[in-house]
Motif scaffolding. Structure first.
Motif, PDB file in Angstrom:
ATOM      1  N   GLU A 149       0.833  -1.214   0.000  1.00  0.00           N
ATOM      2  CA  GLU A 149       0.000   0.000   0.000  1.00  0.00           C
ATOM      3  C   GLU A 149       0.870   1.266   0.000  1.00  0.00           C
ATOM      4  O   GLU A 149       0.564   2.246  -0.693  1.00  0.00           O
ATOM      5  N   ARG A 187       3.710   1.523  -1.373  1.00  0.00           N
ATOM      6  CA  ARG A 187       4.216   1.625  -2.750  1.00  0.00           C
ATOM      7  C   ARG A 187       3.139   2.219  -3.662  1.00  0.00           C
ATOM      8  O   ARG A 187       3.399   3.100  -4.484  1.00  0.00           O
ATOM      9  N   TYR A 188       1.924   1.723  -3.485  1.00  0.00           N
ATOM     10  CA  TYR A 188       0.784   2.220  -4.269  1.00  0.00           C
ATOM     11  C   TYR A 188       0.560   3.722  -4.043  1.00  0.00           C
ATOM     12  O   TYR A 188       0.389   4.497  -4.989  1.00  0.00           O
TER      13      TYR A 188
END
Ligand code: HPA
Length: 276
Positions: free
Chosen positions: A195, A197-198
């Motif tokens: 998450e 990274r997202y």
């Protein structure tokens, strides 16, 4: 609207018609600005009609009226988060009341995770824009036309003037201040590595669980807004550690003097001091 009016009327009566020029919301572990205020009235949330009451231990839950650098302010010591179980209307109720009391600008702080690899723990990040990943928002439902329009513009959410003034204050005082995009997530759990990274990929520099609902309500009412994150943990591959609330509070405490200085100096630039 009647509930907002009841709360506003109660506060006008309790404060002898104190008219604040600025509203300030203090985030997790960031209550010390209150020590700089010449406090005139301090009203616990639970005494105010229809006000939500804080459930998070690190938030003390008071509305404080007084002078900050001789400018009249109202400060929320303790805010409401969607993850506590409040509706979005409850989360932004105090912002609407502060506007009805007369505030002309809103200043907000929060604790946030740093997604940008350039950031360090206890840096401040002036929020220049946001991404709303909360599952709902306070404007859903019939529009309250007396507060603002059905489709409020969001092309310039954070006041450019206050942003550039804050940058100058930071430079003049050698404060560790960055700028960036804040993404608001519901929480209360922190993010997985995937998450983080997202959130980085979609363009965020810091992540937290607050601020955006209040800012949306404020912009709906056309209030100029300034917001700043205190980076309490790093969410960059290789730097991610297990987050414990005591570490977040410690990082917030380290940054607190810088935040206090920034807000105080910024308030001073907004209007001349009141005559004494
Ligand atoms: N994620 C979400 N909210 C936060 C964080 C985080 O890493 N740190 C402080 N608030």
């Amino acid at each position: 609207m009647q509930q907002l009016q009841d709360a506003t009327d109660y506060l006008i009566q309790q404060t002898n018609s104190f008219v604040p020029a600025y509203g300030i919301i203090l985030g997790t572990g960031l209550g010390a600005l209150v020590n700089e205020i010449d406090i005139q009235y301090s009203i616990p949330y639970h005494e105010i009609p229809h006000f939500p009451v804080s459930t998070v231990e690190s938030h003390s839950g008071k509305l404080i009226f007084g002078q900050l650098a001789d400018r009249p302010v109202v400060v929320m010591q303790g805010r409401f988060h969607y993850y506590e179980g409040y509706s979005m209307e409850q989360v932004v109720f105090p912002v609407r009341v502060m506007k009805m009391l007369g505030i002309q600008k809103l200043l907000v702080s929060n604790a946030a995770g740093g997604l940008n690899p350039e950031f360090n723990t206890s840096d401040l990040m002036i929020i220049t824009d946001h991404i709303n990943l909360q599952p709902t928002n306070p404007l859903i439902g019939p529009n309250k036309n007396v507060l603002g329009p059905r489709f409020p513009d969001m092309s310039e959410v954070y006041d450019e003037n206050m942003i550039s003034q804050a940058k100058q204050i930071a430079a003049a005082n050698q404060l560790p201040v960055k700028t960036g995009v804040y993404v608001s997530v519901p929480g209360p759990m922190l993010e997985t590595k995937a998450e983080y990274r997202y959130l980085t990929l979609i363009g965020a520099d810091a992540v937290g669980m607050s601020t955006v609902p209040e800012i949306i309500a404020a912009r709906h009412m056309d209030l100029p807004c300034f917001a700043v994150s205190v980076i309490t943990d790093l969410c960059v591959p290789g730097k991610i550690q297990k987050v414990v609330i005591s570490d977040i509070l410690a990082a917030a405490a380290t940054a607190e003097p810088n935040l206090t200085l920034l807000i105080k100096e910024l308030i001073k630039l907004q209007s001349p001091p009141i005559a004494k």
